[in-house]
Design a protein around this motif. Structure first.
Motif, PDB file in Angstrom:
ATOM      1  N   THR A  31       0.915  -1.387  -0.111  1.00  0.00           N
ATOM      2  CA  THR A  31      -0.083  -0.074   0.047  1.00  0.00           C
ATOM      3  C   THR A  31       0.951   1.318  -0.123  1.00  0.00           C
ATOM      4  O   THR A  31       2.117   1.364   0.420  1.00  0.00           O
ATOM      5  N   GLY A  32       0.097   2.334  -0.204  1.00  0.00           N
ATOM      6  CA  GLY A  32       0.821   3.630  -0.643  1.00  0.00           C
ATOM      7  C   GLY A  32       0.578   4.508  -1.480  1.00  0.00           C
ATOM      8  O   GLY A  32      -0.989   4.345  -1.971  1.00  0.00           O
ATOM      9  N   THR A  33       0.791   5.687  -1.544  1.00  0.00           N
ATOM     10  CA  THR A  33       0.733   6.482  -2.607  1.00  0.00           C
ATOM     11  C   THR A  33       0.861   5.803  -4.239  1.00  0.00           C
ATOM     12  O   THR A  33       1.506   4.834  -4.107  1.00  0.00           O
ATOM     13  N   ALA A  34       0.163   6.512  -4.954  1.00  0.00           N
ATOM     14  CA  ALA A  34       0.260   5.631  -6.447  1.00  0.00           C
ATOM     15  C   ALA A  34       1.460   5.846  -6.994  1.00  0.00           C
ATOM     16  O   ALA A  34       2.196   4.811  -7.434  1.00  0.00           O
ATOM     17  N   GLU A  35       2.476   6.735  -6.787  1.00  0.00           N
ATOM     18  CA  GLU A  35       3.722   7.025  -7.021  1.00  0.00           C
ATOM     19  C   GLU A  35       4.626   5.808  -6.627  1.00  0.00           C
ATOM     20  O   GLU A  35       5.299   5.102  -7.394  1.00  0.00           O
ATOM     21  N   ALA A  36       4.597   5.606  -5.338  1.00  0.00           N
ATOM     22  CA  ALA A  36       5.270   4.671  -4.680  1.00  0.00           C
ATOM     23  C   ALA A  36       4.725   3.302  -4.911  1.00  0.00           C
ATOM     24  O   ALA A  36       5.498   2.485  -5.202  1.00  0.00           O
ATOM     25  N   VAL A  37       3.668   3.007  -4.912  1.00  0.00           N
ATOM     26  CA  VAL A  37       3.053   1.704  -5.147  1.00  0.00           C
ATOM     27  C   VAL A  37       3.530   1.098  -6.602  1.00  0.00           C
ATOM     28  O   VAL A  37       4.379   0.159  -7.051  1.00  0.00           O
ATOM     29  N   VAL A  38       3.413   2.158  -7.813  1.00  0.00           N
ATOM     30  CA  VAL A  38       3.859   1.926  -8.828  1.00  0.00           C
ATOM     31  C   VAL A  38       5.293   1.666  -9.248  1.00  0.00           C
ATOM     32  O   VAL A  38       5.675   0.754  -9.933  1.00  0.00           O
ATOM     33  N   ALA A  47      -6.857   0.029  -7.654  1.00  0.00           N
ATOM     34  CA  ALA A  47      -7.053   1.206  -7.381  1.00  0.00           C
ATOM     35  C   ALA A  47      -8.325   1.862  -6.957  1.00  0.00           C
ATOM     36  O   ALA A  47      -9.343   1.397  -7.525  1.00  0.00           O
ATOM     37  N   VAL A  48      -8.618   2.089  -5.839  1.00  0.00           N
ATOM     38  CA  VAL A  48      -9.816   2.155  -5.036  1.00  0.00           C
ATOM     39  C   VAL A  48     -10.401   3.781  -5.282  1.00  0.00           C
ATOM     40  O   VAL A  48     -10.114   4.474  -4.440  1.00  0.00           O
ATOM     41  N   GLY A  49     -11.516   4.136  -5.934  1.00  0.00           N
ATOM     42  CA  GLY A  49     -11.914   5.433  -6.176  1.00  0.00           C
ATOM     43  C   GLY A  49     -11.460   5.918  -7.167  1.00  0.00           C
ATOM     44  O   GLY A  49     -10.269   5.508  -7.967  1.00  0.00           O
ATOM     45  N   GLU A  50     -12.240   6.770  -8.025  1.00  0.00           N
ATOM     46  CA  GLU A  50     -11.799   7.405  -9.097  1.00  0.00           C
ATOM     47  C   GLU A  50     -10.469   8.260  -9.072  1.00  0.00           C
ATOM     48  O   GLU A  50      -9.543   8.106  -9.801  1.00  0.00           O
ATOM     49  N   PRO A  51     -10.516   9.217  -7.950  1.00  0.00           N
ATOM     50  CA  PRO A  51      -8.981   9.848  -7.794  1.00  0.00           C
ATOM     51  C   PRO A  51      -7.935   8.849  -7.707  1.00  0.00           C
ATOM     52  O   PRO A  51      -6.844   9.080  -8.307  1.00  0.00           O
ATOM     53  N   ALA A  52      -8.018   7.858  -6.980  1.00  0.00           N
ATOM     54  CA  ALA A  52      -6.838   6.689  -6.958  1.00  0.00           C
ATOM     55  C   ALA A  52      -6.584   6.280  -8.350  1.00  0.00           C
ATOM     56  O   ALA A  52      -5.522   6.113  -8.700  1.00  0.00           O
ATOM     57  N   THR A  53      -7.497   5.860  -9.048  1.00  0.00           N
ATOM     58  CA  THR A  53      -7.372   5.187 -10.336  1.00  0.00           C
ATOM     59  C   THR A  53      -6.594   6.331 -11.365  1.00  0.00           C
ATOM     60  O   THR A  53      -5.791   5.998 -12.172  1.00  0.00           O
ATOM     61  N   LEU A  54      -7.110   7.407 -11.318  1.00  0.00           N
ATOM     62  CA  LEU A  54      -6.508   8.712 -11.996  1.00  0.00           C
ATOM     63  C   LEU A  54      -5.220   8.854 -11.688  1.00  0.00           C
ATOM     64  O   LEU A  54      -3.984   9.132 -12.603  1.00  0.00           O
ATOM     65  N   GLU A  69     -14.962   1.153  -8.017  1.00  0.00           N
ATOM     66  CA  GLU A  69     -15.694   2.195  -7.925  1.00  0.00           C
ATOM     67  C   GLU A  69     -14.879   3.545  -8.800  1.00  0.00           C
ATOM     68  O   GLU A  69     -15.030   4.435  -7.948  1.00  0.00           O
ATOM     69  N   ALA A  70     -14.789   3.404  -9.987  1.00  0.00           N
ATOM     70  CA  ALA A  70     -14.174   4.314 -10.619  1.00  0.00           C
ATOM     71  C   ALA A  70     -14.814   4.584 -12.046  1.00  0.00           C
ATOM     72  O   ALA A  70     -14.225   5.234 -12.882  1.00  0.00           O
ATOM     73  N   GLY A  71     -16.259   4.325 -11.956  1.00  0.00           N
ATOM     74  CA  GLY A  71     -16.854   4.759 -13.246  1.00  0.00           C
ATOM     75  C   GLY A  71     -17.186   3.527 -14.066  1.00  0.00           C
ATOM     76  O   GLY A  71     -16.171   2.504 -14.293  1.00  0.00           O
ATOM     77  N   ARG A  72     -18.165   3.543 -14.948  1.00  0.00           N
ATOM     78  CA  ARG A  72     -18.540   2.916 -15.979  1.00  0.00           C
ATOM     79  C   ARG A  72     -17.704   2.565 -17.048  1.00  0.00           C
ATOM     80  O   ARG A  72     -17.059   1.511 -17.769  1.00  0.00           O
ATOM     81  N   GLY A  73     -16.838   3.763 -17.260  1.00  0.00           N
ATOM     82  CA  GLY A  73     -15.978   3.642 -18.654  1.00  0.00           C
ATOM     83  C   GLY A  73     -14.766   2.833 -18.338  1.00  0.00           C
ATOM     84  O   GLY A  73     -14.326   2.582 -19.424  1.00  0.00           O
TER      85      GLY A  73
END
Length: 247
Positions: A31-38, A47-54, A69-73
């Motif tokens: 776990t961690g920030t997007a930058e650290a995890v990637v 990625a949980v939630g749209e902000p995390a996915t983006l 939970e990041a949208g249908r698209g």
């Protein structure tokens, strides 16, 4: 998947039950920030939630991403189904879709990337400006409106659909464009190839701001060019629990 226990990165609104379910299924969680995890190079990122996915998408990950939970698209997994999907996540039981990242340049300088949409919008409500859209060096439209939105296929089921674009299937290689609150009774909308699109503000009547996905990027003075090109892509893991794109 790598040899040994699969490593699953989790970013966003982390649910302890989801972490426990991944570990119970035989995965190792980071776990961690997007930058650290990637940067840690897990086998897959949840990625949980749209902000995390983006945020994960902006790191242009080389591994698949499971949006929750990041949208249908993006064919995301509903939040209430994420724990039950842990076995499929760890086992790699998914198909994949490739979604383009759009590189955003302002007056020739790279300023951001977007996974869903890019918007020019007047900074004050109900203030109209004039915008022009060019695709492949051909001007396709000029109109007076509150703004203009350019959406990738993943972004078309969201805000862009509310202002009139169709929902576009993944992998079609097009972007959807629509004016926002146009000063016209029957406004045009466009589907254009995603190789190169330019947007310009044609009149000095209202302050205009550039947005990339959920972020305010910069003001756009009249005459400056916003250029959009397909940059990289994000691989989305589509699980059995994922929502269908089309209602």
């Amino acid at each position: 998947m790598s040899s040994g226990a699969p490593v699953v990165g989790v970013v966003g609104e982390i649910d302890d039950d989801l972490v426990d379910a991944i570990e119970d299924a035989g995965g190792r969680v980071r776990t961690g920030t997007a930058e650290a995890v990637v940067a840690d190079a897990p086998d897959v990122v949840v990625a949980v939630g749209e902000p995390a996915t983006l945020a994960v998408a902006r790191q242009h990950p080389s591994m698949p991403v499971v949006p929750v939970e990041a949208g249908r698209g993006l064919r995301s997994v509903p939040g209430d189904a994420a724990v039950e999907a842990a076995d499929s996540i760890v086992a790699g039981e998914w198909t994949t879709e490739s979604h383009p990242l759009v590189a955003v340049e302002l007056d020739g300088e790279r300023v951001d990337r977007a996974l869903l949409d890019v918007t020019l919008v007047t900074s004050e409500a109900a203030r109209i400006s004039e915008f022009a859209v060019t695709a492949r060096a051909t001007r396709v439209g000029q109109f007076r409106a509150d703004g203009v939105v350019v959406a990738t296929p993943a972004g078309t089921p969201g805000y862009a659909r509310q202002v009139g674009t169709p929902v576009v299937a993944a992998g079609t290689g097009v972007l959807a464009i629509a004016p926002i609150a146009p000063f016209a009774t029957n406004p045009d909308h466009w589907l254009v190839g995603d190789e190169r699109i330019t947007l310009t503000v044609e009149r000095d009547e209202a302050d205009v701001t550039l947005f990339a996905d959920d972020r305010s990027v910069a003001p756009v003075p009249p005459g400056e060019t916003v250029t959009l090109t397909t940059d990289r892509s994000v691989t989305v893991a589509v699980l059995p629990a994922s929502r269908p794109r089309f209602p």
